[in-house]
Design a protein around this motif. Sequence first.
Motif, short mmCIF file in Angstrom:
data_model
loop_
_atom_site.label_atom_id
_atom_site.label_comp_id
_atom_site.label_asym_id
_atom_site.label_seq_id
_atom_site.Cartn_x
_atom_site.Cartn_y
_atom_site.Cartn_z
N ASN A 38 0.84 -1.18 0.00
CA ASN A 38 0.00 0.00 0.00
C ASN A 38 0.89 1.24 0.00
N LEU A 39 0.41 2.28 -0.64
CA LEU A 39 1.06 3.58 -0.59
C LEU A 39 0.26 4.48 0.33
N VAL A 40 0.94 5.12 1.27
CA VAL A 40 0.26 6.00 2.23
C VAL A 40 0.96 7.35 2.27
N ASP A 41 0.21 8.36 2.69
CA ASP A 41 0.80 9.68 2.86
C ASP A 41 1.33 9.83 4.28
N ALA A 42 1.74 11.03 4.64
CA ALA A 42 2.37 11.25 5.95
C ALA A 42 1.40 11.00 7.10
N ASN A 43 0.09 11.03 6.82
CA ASN A 43 -0.92 10.80 7.86
C ASN A 43 -1.36 9.34 7.93
N GLY A 44 -0.78 8.48 7.09
CA GLY A 44 -1.19 7.09 7.08
C GLY A 44 -2.39 6.80 6.22
N ASP A 45 -2.89 7.79 5.50
CA ASP A 45 -4.02 7.60 4.60
C ASP A 45 -3.55 7.13 3.23
N GLU A 50 3.63 1.55 10.73
CA GLU A 50 4.61 1.94 9.71
C GLU A 50 5.99 2.17 10.34
N GLU A 51 6.01 2.82 11.47
CA GLU A 51 7.27 3.08 12.16
C GLU A 51 7.98 1.78 12.52
N LEU A 52 7.25 0.83 13.06
CA LEU A 52 7.85 -0.43 13.49
C LEU A 52 8.19 -1.32 12.29
N MET A 53 7.38 -1.25 11.24
CA MET A 53 7.68 -2.02 10.03
C MET A 53 9.03 -1.62 9.47
N HIS A 54 9.29 -0.32 9.40
CA HIS A 54 10.56 0.14 8.85
C HIS A 54 11.73 -0.12 9.79
N ALA A 55 11.47 -0.21 11.10
CA ALA A 55 12.54 -0.57 12.03
C ALA A 55 13.02 -2.00 11.77
N SER A 86 -1.66 -9.56 13.07
CA SER A 86 -3.06 -9.27 13.36
C SER A 86 -3.29 -8.99 14.83
N THR A 87 -2.70 -9.80 15.72
CA THR A 87 -2.93 -9.57 17.15
C THR A 87 -2.31 -8.24 17.57
N TRP A 88 -1.15 -7.87 17.00
CA TRP A 88 -0.55 -6.58 17.36
C TRP A 88 -1.45 -5.43 16.91
N LEU A 89 -1.97 -5.50 15.70
CA LEU A 89 -2.83 -4.43 15.19
C LEU A 89 -4.09 -4.29 16.05
N ILE A 90 -4.69 -5.40 16.42
CA ILE A 90 -5.91 -5.35 17.24
C ILE A 90 -5.62 -4.74 18.60
N GLN A 91 -4.53 -5.18 19.23
CA GLN A 91 -4.19 -4.65 20.56
C GLN A 91 -3.82 -3.18 20.50
N GLU A 92 -3.09 -2.77 19.46
CA GLU A 92 -2.71 -1.37 19.33
C GLU A 92 -3.94 -0.50 19.07
N PHE A 93 -4.85 -0.99 18.25
CA PHE A 93 -6.07 -0.23 17.98
C PHE A 93 -6.92 -0.09 19.25
N VAL A 146 -3.68 6.51 13.76
CA VAL A 146 -2.53 6.46 14.67
C VAL A 146 -1.96 5.04 14.73
N THR A 147 -2.85 4.04 14.73
CA THR A 147 -2.40 2.65 14.70
C THR A 147 -1.57 2.37 13.46
N THR A 148 -2.04 2.88 12.32
CA THR A 148 -1.33 2.68 11.06
C THR A 148 0.04 3.36 11.09
N GLN A 149 0.09 4.57 11.62
CA GLN A 149 1.37 5.28 11.69
C GLN A 149 2.36 4.56 12.60
N ARG A 150 1.87 4.02 13.71
CA ARG A 150 2.75 3.28 14.61
C ARG A 150 3.24 2.00 13.94
#
Length: 492
Positions: A52-59, A476-481, A447-454, A470-474
Amino acid sequence: MGQDVEAREFSREDRTLYRAKVRRCLDVFARMLSERDLTVDHTHVGVEIEFNLVDANGDPALKNVETLEAIADDAFQTELGLFNIEINVPPSRVEGKGLEVLELTLRDDLNAAQAKSADVGAHMLMIGILPTLQDGHLSRESLSANPRYHLLSDQILAARGEDIEIVIEGVDRLSTTADTIIPEAACTSTQLHLQVDPEDFAPMWNAAQAIAGAQVAMGANSPFLLGRQLWHETRIALFEQATDTRSEELKAQGVRPRVFFGERWITSVFDLFEENVRYFPALLPIVEDEDPLEELEAGRVPSLAELRLHNGTVYRWNRPIYDVAGGRPHLRIENRLLPAGPTVVDTMANAALFYGLVKILASSERPVWSQLSFRTAEDNLHEASRSGIEAELYWPRLGNIPARELVSTHLLPLAEVGLDQLGVDRAVRDRLLGIVESRCSTGRNGSTWLIQEFEHQTRTTPDRAEAMRVTTQRYEELMHAGEPVHTWPRHA
């Protein structure tokens, strides 16, 4: 989605000619299986990943044209939606450190592409379904400009005769309709390729089908769609419905869906191609000039273009592939079950589990599929899609067993032996399968991480859409780490 095609309309004559040509290709393919050498000297594996391609807001960022121009790398291609692109990683020999080479190549390519795509305001997100997608993103205007996508969409809708209906019951309920196949663009997947010899194809494909539920349970990464929490791997249900050419009446008659688990264990790769030709009418009846029989009898390698194009419009979860590389024909299994992400190393851990299990189960003296009904294997897939890593699956001699126990106690030791038989370096094997083992012990995957973070974000952010963002932005940050998902921070 297959090869490029030009925009056009199809006549009755086109369909008649195409049907005859596909059957001619099928006859030639049958001869090739008995007359030509389709064996491989060294087992090669490959990976395709949709982003997926997202902008700076995760949209969603509807910028795949600008992104591909910025990346300027033939390994990256368009996908169905303007908010999608795909990478095709060059195949690698599996033995030795081959999986590590594949991992490093993928990581380097993605880092370079991310740096360039950021210049046009698009960030690359590796996830099964983008949580910030909204109804407005799933419109005809979001289809990529490539004519093949518009042709496929129009042909599927014409065959169906009515709008596509998406109904998924999960924690929440989703009920919506679409007048194109754009909902399929929400499904961003990982496709694992495995070259196989013709005589090994049937047992390896059967093995791949048998482990489908275990794969999805471990790798689920798609719990949200259009603001709803649905299945742990919602992609499976969404893809099955988004490309369904059948009306309700045809479903009631038992007509087979184009997203197809299959209906039986096979004895030859020919079974799958023959089923495709027998059961599914053409969506893109494009006839090429090449006569496959003339090519075969002249000692050349036929491309079987019509058979390959038709095969690309039947969406089996484990798809048979006939291809020609370096002037030599070969066969591959394309495993299409898994979502993208969460990270490169998680992707390679999923790949190691798949390659190892398929190898060892295919060579078993008493194959698992001789003790497992085909319908039960399909039921396992859907149960894993609904419940993820906490699913309970059926396995021969074990009965119904938690997926975490099945994988950690019974399947991972088999995968180790399978990777050993493939010649995979032991340190590479242990590192990648160790990630799967850690998911089992912690009960944590994408999936479990996304559900818990949301859930955490909804406690601090009352607006549900903002919590998704905010969940998506978080994520993205961890994905790139790049650390595996079972190590990601979690909230109590």
